[in-house]
Design a protein around this motif. Structure first.
Motif, PDB file in Angstrom:
ATOM      1  N   GLU A  78       0.927  -1.278  -0.229  1.00 51.96           N
ATOM      2  CA  GLU A  78       0.063   0.103   0.029  1.00 51.96           C
ATOM      3  C   GLU A  78       0.905   1.475   0.058  1.00 51.96           C
ATOM      4  O   GLU A  78       2.299   1.101   0.747  1.00 51.96           O
ATOM      5  CB  GLU A  78      -0.829   0.578   1.311  1.00 51.96           C
ATOM      6  N   TYR A  79       0.274   2.537  -1.069  1.00 57.47           N
ATOM      7  CA  TYR A  79       0.649   3.744  -0.903  1.00 57.47           C
ATOM      8  C   TYR A  79       0.834   4.274   0.668  1.00 57.47           C
ATOM      9  O   TYR A  79       0.106   4.292   1.084  1.00 57.47           O
ATOM     10  CB  TYR A  79       0.454   4.429  -1.534  1.00 57.47           C
ATOM     11  N   GLU A  88       5.993   7.240   5.167  1.00 57.47           N
ATOM     12  CA  GLU A  88       6.855   7.238   3.686  1.00 57.47           C
ATOM     13  C   GLU A  88       8.272   6.752   4.567  1.00 57.47           C
ATOM     14  O   GLU A  88       8.789   5.980   4.062  1.00 57.47           O
ATOM     15  CB  GLU A  88       6.750   8.711   3.534  1.00 57.47           C
ATOM     16  N   GLN A  96       8.877   4.183   5.224  1.00 56.22           N
ATOM     17  CA  GLN A  96       9.104   2.929   4.100  1.00 56.22           C
ATOM     18  C   GLN A  96      10.359   2.674   3.569  1.00 56.22           C
ATOM     19  O   GLN A  96      10.962   1.918   3.040  1.00 56.22           O
ATOM     20  CB  GLN A  96       8.115   2.854   2.355  1.00 56.22           C
TER      21      GLN A  96
END
Length: 207
Positions: free
Chosen positions: A23-24, A31, A34
């Protein structure tokens, strides 16, 4: 398939399935997580370990793989086709070249020029011999066709110059007379092989 379906460029759009790896991220914290997850992995430390071993070996163990050019030069193979060299006879000091012109005729890049004359001993003498190294492709045909082994490819491969006139000097190719005793039979491209004497067969006489 009909012509109408063939002209429809979007006919296969319904067959594609969009696959997302994950998933973004929607927030700044997601963020950041990630980025950390993708960057800090085991492969990063493996690469750092290899770099550390190479650096410590070069600094403390004498395992430096860098060649300090031009003070140090790597050896080249005996079949390497470098800048040409004209050899002379050790006994008389005369140039081995007999002025047959075979090298000039076989040169496919048309870079060899030769001027000859007949001397007082009725021997053909080479007056001018030049090789335009700016045009030469170092194919080695001139060394292969030479019947007297007068021209070979020596080990000098640095032929950079600021002017084109420096590429056609005969004096750079000939062995100087004062260094004739230091001349060695270069085992390079076009030179005689070490077992050449063993390969020679006696021609039977007709009488």
């Amino acid at each position: 398939m009909g012509l109408d379906k063939l002209k429809d460029r979007n006919i296969s759009m319904g067959e594609y399935i969009n696959v997302l790896e994950d998933e973004y991220p929607k927030t700044g914290w997601e963020e950041f997580k990630q980025i950390v997850k993708r960057s800090v992995k085991g492969e990063l430390f493996v690469g750092l370990k290899i770099v550390w071993n190479m650096m410590t070996g070069a600094l403390f163990k004498g395992e430096m793989h860098t060649v300090q050019y031009p003070a140090e030069k790597l050896p080249i193979g005996p079949r390497y086709r470098a800048v040409h060299k004209l050899l002379a006879l050790l006994e008389s000091g005369e140039n081995r070249c007999i002025g047959c012109g075979l090298c000039e005729k076989i040169c496919i890049s048309n870079c060899i020029r030769m001027e000859t004359k007949i001397d007082e001993n009725s021997r053909k003498e080479v007056m001018e011999y030049s090789i335009n190294l700016g045009r030469c492709i170092f194919c080695g045909y001139c060394a292969e066709v030479c019947p007297e082994l007068a021209i070979v490819h020596a080990g000098r491969y640095e032929n950079a110059s600021e002017q084109r006139a420096h590429f056609v000097l005969k004096e750079d190719l000939l062995t100087p007379l004062d260094k004739l005793k230091e001349q060695k039979e270069y085992p390079g491209f076009g030179a005689v092989s070490p077992d050449a004497d063993e390969k020679i067969k006696k021609t039977p006489l007709s009488y």
